[in-house]
Write a protein that holds these residues in place. Sequence first.
Motif, PDB file in Angstrom:
ATOM      1  N   GLN A 125      56.628 114.431-147.718  1.00 39.88           N
ATOM      2  CA  GLN A 125      55.445 115.261-147.612  1.00 39.88           C
ATOM      3  C   GLN A 125      54.363 114.720-148.528  1.00 39.88           C
ATOM      4  N   GLN A 170      64.466 118.722-138.250  1.00 37.79           N
ATOM      5  CA  GLN A 170      63.335 119.011-139.116  1.00 37.79           C
ATOM      6  C   GLN A 170      63.813 118.964-140.565  1.00 37.79           C
ATOM      7  N   PHE A 219      55.024 119.531-140.739  1.00 41.04           N
ATOM      8  CA  PHE A 219      56.477 119.319-140.774  1.00 41.04           C
ATOM      9  C   PHE A 219      56.801 117.854-140.597  1.00 41.04           C
ATOM     10  N   TYR A 257      60.089 115.271-139.154  1.00 38.64           N
ATOM     11  CA  TYR A 257      61.331 115.155-138.412  1.00 38.64           C
ATOM     12  C   TYR A 257      61.957 113.789-138.615  1.00 38.64           C
ATOM     13  N   ASN A 313      61.512 118.752-143.409  1.00 41.59           N
ATOM     14  CA  ASN A 313      60.584 119.429-144.310  1.00 41.59           C
ATOM     15  C   ASN A 313      59.576 120.225-143.493  1.00 41.59           C
ATOM     16  N   LYS A 314      59.125 121.321-144.075  1.00 41.15           N
ATOM     17  CA  LYS A 314      58.162 122.155-143.368  1.00 41.15           C
ATOM     18  C   LYS A 314      57.095 122.597-144.357  1.00 41.15           C
ATOM     19  N   SER A 319      55.362 124.943-134.287  1.00 40.05           N
ATOM     20  CA  SER A 319      56.727 124.445-134.210  1.00 40.05           C
ATOM     21  C   SER A 319      56.698 123.010-133.709  1.00 40.05           C
TER      22      SER A 319
END
Lengths: 114, 116
Positions: free
Chosen positions: A101, B54, B47, B49, B56-57, B65
């Motif tokens: 992230q 998945q 997010f 993948y 991390n969000k 989604s």
Amino acid sequence: AQKVTQAQTEISVVEKEDVTLDCVYETRDTTYYLFWYKQPPSGELVFLIRRNSFDEQNEISGRYSWNFQKSTSSFNFTITASQVVDSAVYFCALSDGSNYQLIWGAGTKLIIKP
Amino acid sequence: KAGVTQTPRYLIKTRGQQVTLSCSPISGHRSVSWYQQTPGQGLQFLFEYFSETQRNKGNFPGRFSGRQFSNSRSEMNVSTLELGDSALYLCASSLIPKGTPNTEAFFGQGTRLTVV
């Protein structure tokens, strides 16, 4: 919490001038990665550089150079002898390394006038 | 080699509708991330993948989604569209999902979604 601050919203210079884009980051992690991306008007983010937290060596790539200073939590980007094609929005980003992230700064719009 | 391909490039939808955006990563890349870019909020992580899972969000409502297929192609879906969902949606692919020194994210040109 992680945070990236790019205080300069917009910079305008005349071609051939040198320009420095500032990036200040916050993180509690000891292992992290810093990035610079360029976003031209087309929208695609173009990768410029990645630096890990254990490597404070400055880097030069052609007209581009980066100054990483952990003491001040900064990772600044300098363009030497700017050109009109350098006009874009530049983003600084941070990753903690445990996931992918990216935490982004707000970006600096760089305008190079001919 | 081909870069990250996002389709469609532009999309106009009406409030309340749903939308599906597609991303084809660089061949061999197994990690796909999605980001939303708006003038007000900047770039925000949606997010990530890897191998159809998945990993991390980000902090987005459940209306957002996604999924990833066995060929690493990914789709993101937004249901019950709101005006505030108008944004540039960027997809990035990476060779390795973890932040190792050899990893960088390659971005597509994005899908510009306008909700009216």
